[in-house]
Structures are given as structure tokens and as C-alpha cells.
Design a protein around this motif. Sequence first.
Motif, PDB file in Angstrom:
ATOM      1  N   SER A  52       0.871  -1.176   0.000  1.00 20.32           N
ATOM      2  CA  SER A  52       0.000   0.000   0.000  1.00 20.32           C
ATOM      3  C   SER A  52       0.910   1.228   0.000  1.00 20.32           C
ATOM      4  CB  SER A  52      -0.909  -0.013   1.233  1.00 20.32           C
ATOM      5  OG  SER A  52      -1.779   1.095   1.223  1.00 20.32           O
TER       6      SER A  52
ATOM      7  N   ASN B 292       1.061   4.330  -0.810  1.00 18.35           N
ATOM      8  CA  ASN B 292       0.700   5.692  -0.410  1.00 18.35           C
ATOM      9  C   ASN B 292       0.363   5.799   1.073  1.00 18.35           C
ATOM     10  OD1 ASN B 292       1.078   6.659  -3.015  1.00 18.35           O
ATOM     11  ND2 ASN B 292      -0.995   6.085  -3.610  1.00 18.35           N
ATOM     12  N   THR B 293       0.457   4.672   1.792  1.00 20.49           N
ATOM     13  CA  THR B 293       0.117   4.647   3.215  1.00 20.49           C
ATOM     14  C   THR B 293       1.377   4.729   4.061  1.00 20.49           C
ATOM     15  OG1 THR B 293      -1.842   3.326   2.757  1.00 20.49           O
ATOM     16  CG2 THR B 293      -1.030   3.312   5.027  1.00 20.49           C
TER      17      THR B 293
ATOM     18  N   LYS C  95      -1.787   7.842  10.768  1.00 22.46           N
ATOM     19  CA  LYS C  95      -1.810   7.218   9.451  1.00 22.46           C
ATOM     20  C   LYS C  95      -2.027   8.279   8.384  1.00 22.46           C
ATOM     21  CE  LYS C  95      -4.353   3.599   6.926  1.00 22.46           C
ATOM     22  NZ  LYS C  95      -5.469   2.625   7.040  1.00 22.46           N
TER      23      LYS C  95
ATOM     24  N   THR D 110      -2.925   8.189   4.129  1.00 19.87           N
ATOM     25  CA  THR D 110      -3.210   7.383   2.938  1.00 19.87           C
ATOM     26  C   THR D 110      -2.982   8.217   1.676  1.00 19.87           C
ATOM     27  OG1 THR D 110      -5.552   7.973   3.115  1.00 19.87           O
ATOM     28  CG2 THR D 110      -4.862   5.881   4.109  1.00 19.87           C
ATOM     29  N   SER D 111      -2.303   9.354   1.839  1.00 14.09           N
ATOM     30  CA  SER D 111      -2.100  10.294   0.729  1.00 14.09           C
ATOM     31  C   SER D 111      -0.618  10.613   0.536  1.00 14.09           C
ATOM     32  CB  SER D 111      -2.886  11.576   0.993  1.00 14.09           C
ATOM     33  OG  SER D 111      -2.467  12.157   2.228  1.00 14.09           O
TER      34      SER D 111
END
Length: 194
Positions: free
Chosen positions: A162, A164-165, A182, A184-185
Motif C-alpha cells: 500500500s 501511499n500509506t 496514518k 493514505t495520501s
Amino acid sequence: QRLNGDFGVLGVADIAVPQDFATSNTLYVATGSRDEPIHGSMGIMKSTNGGTTWSQTDITYTPGDGGYVFRLLIDPTNSSKLIAATSLGIFISTNGGDTFLSTSMVGLDMNDLEFHPTNSNYVYAGSRWNGKIYRSIDGGWTWEERYSTGGTRVELAVTASSPNTIFAIAAHPDGGMQGIYKSTSSGGNFFQIK
């Protein structure tokens, strides 16, 4: 061979092995304990013969002078490019440690670094004392603050599954955990998850 000369104990905070180790036999060691400042740092040591002999790079300290290297990364696309998180800021070498140059992150005690798993222009940094998370989108040369945890030491983690995490964990100033965070971007925004 003994790396630390006449010093009884030399801590090791990180070891970096380039992807071309099979042909280059190059290793880097970030000296100085991440957790015990009584074990001093000599800076970054380099071996070009698989660890048989060692020499100091351009980041050189004397144990007891307060300089430490806490994290050392090798750019996955360029084995001559090193990024070091130190007690004096973040520094970059583009020639295998012969010289290190200042980045925009100078004067802050930096604890951790991670590359984006698929784009080495993105680099993430965690501070040692101010609880902040930083991001660079130009390979580590310029940095911007992305989140303040309110804690102290920040550790980071990324995963190729993942890319972009980013996860971060921050210590509380009085001990224990401040929180888990966290993004996610790719480090654009962070939010607390615990």
C-alpha cells in the motif's frame, strides 16, 4: 576489525546495504545508539570490502560531542545517494558518503526516515523531540511539516503493498505512547487512529 578505535563501546543505530552489494561489497554503519546516548557516535562508517576494513565518511563525530546518526537510507534507484537523519538535521550524499550536503532540515534532531516504496522522490521524516512528521517531494532536499503529534520521538513505517500509506507512532513526553497516526495520501495528510 574493531571499528571504534580506542573506545570501549560504540553503538550502532542503523546499517545500510546497497542493492548492488554483490558487486560493490559496500556497507554503511550509522554509529551511536538510538536509545543510550552514553554510547557515542563516530558518524557514518563505510566499508568497500564487505566489512573487512572501515573508514569514516564526511559525517564524522567524536564520541561525546553530541553528534549522532539515527537513521541512514540508500536511495533504491541510486546506490551512491545516502540520506542521513542526525542529531543536527538531515544530510544527503550523492557520492557514496564522500561528501554530505545540508538540506532544508538543519538544526532539528531527526530520528527516522523512510522512502515512499515506489517513488524515491518522496521521503518521510520523524523528529526525535518535537513529535512532528515531515515530507520531502524532491528526494530529501527540501522538507515541510505535515503533522504535529504533540508527542516526542516519531517512528515511521511504509509498505510496498500500500505504497501511499504511512504509519507513524509517537512517544508521549512523560513516557509511553502518544498515539498512532496514518496517512493514505503519501504524507499529504495524517490522522490519529489510536
